[in-house]
Motif scaffolding. Structure first.
Motif, PDB file in Angstrom:
ATOM      1  N   ARG A 158       0.286 -12.290   7.607  1.00 54.82           N
ATOM      2  CA  ARG A 158       1.777 -11.787   7.761  1.00 54.82           C
ATOM      3  C   ARG A 158       1.421 -10.065   7.747  1.00 54.82           C
ATOM      4  O   ARG A 158       0.194  -9.547   7.026  1.00 54.82           O
ATOM      5  N   THR A 161       3.431  -5.308   3.186  1.00 51.49           N
ATOM      6  CA  THR A 161       4.654  -4.849   2.802  1.00 51.49           C
ATOM      7  C   THR A 161       4.424  -3.419   2.403  1.00 51.49           C
ATOM      8  O   THR A 161       3.975  -2.892   1.471  1.00 51.49           O
ATOM      9  N   GLY A 162       5.070  -2.478   3.407  1.00 55.22           N
ATOM     10  CA  GLY A 162       4.928  -1.174   3.434  1.00 55.22           C
ATOM     11  C   GLY A 162       3.730  -0.658   4.190  1.00 55.22           C
ATOM     12  O   GLY A 162       3.281  -1.340   4.871  1.00 55.22           O
TER      13      GLY A 162
END
Length: 218
Positions: A158, A161-162
């Motif tokens: 994935r 995040t950020g």
């Protein structure tokens, strides 16, 4: 139905569940996150669609994996590990460490999941402080994130995040060549086959994390 060893030992009972050919490799390819049937088939070049379907069905019946339907409009079926199935991760990482000392087959290549799982298998917790950070590996159409914190590394299929501290963008063949030491990262970036983003020290941490499990073959 797969045959049972008829042995109450935990090893035998475990092999009753994942001892069939291709079963553990299916689990390996789901360790970093869910996959579609076509993705699993593409990552296991020696398996036939019928055999893969059978293994997925058996693993689901045993509670090792589950199928998740995304529904319309995508109508995509994803296969993912259950909590019990994820318990196989330390077993597979240790098996990978042990098997790396066996003679390699005359033909064959590392799959992308195997390459990135090697980061986990070769990670030294004593280096966690110096390697701490969030790193992305953008390989073809797929993105993976490696997060080093609390004396451990977590690798997932994935995006980060950020914004990651550093990112490597390349294709799977170039990544294999770099990990096999057939090409340096410098040569790959200079020729346009790879790109490194982030501060220089973060780029170096990313490379240390990636290449430590792959010492040069002498």
């Amino acid at each position: 139905m797969s045959r049972s060893y008829g042995d109450l030992c935990g090893v035998a009972r475990g092999l009753d569940v994942v001892g069939e050919r291709w079963a553990l490799l299916v689990v390996r390819d789901l360790l970093l996150g869910p996959k579609r049937f076509s993705d699993l088939l593409g990552g296991l070049p020696g398996v036939s669609p019928n055999v893969l379907s059978q293994r997925l069905r058996e693993l689901a019946e045993h509670g090792v994996i589950q199928r998740r339907d995304l529904g319309p409009p995508a109508r995509v079926h994803l296969y993912e590990l259950t909590e019990w199935g994820r318990g196989l991760e330390p077993v597979l990482l240790e098996l990978g460490r042990w098997g790396s000392h066996a003679s390699p087959p005359p033909e064959g290549v590392f799959g992308i999941d195997s390459l990135l799982l090697s980061i986990k298998a070769g990670f030294d917790p004593a280096r966690a402080a110096e390697l701490r950070g969030v790193y992305e590996f953008r390989v073809g159409a797929d993105t993976y994130v490696a997060e080093v914190a609390d004396n451990a590394v977590k690798v997932s299929r994935r995006p980060a995040t950020g914004k990651p501290d550093a990112a490597l963008t390349t294709d799977v063949d170039t990544l294999r060549a770099v990990c096999d030491h057939r090409m340096t990262v410098h040569d790959a970036t200079r020729s346009g086959l790879a790109r490194l983003d982030g501060e220089e020290d973060a780029q170096q941490r990313l490379l240390d994390l990636l290449l430590t499990p792959f010492p040069p073959i002498r």
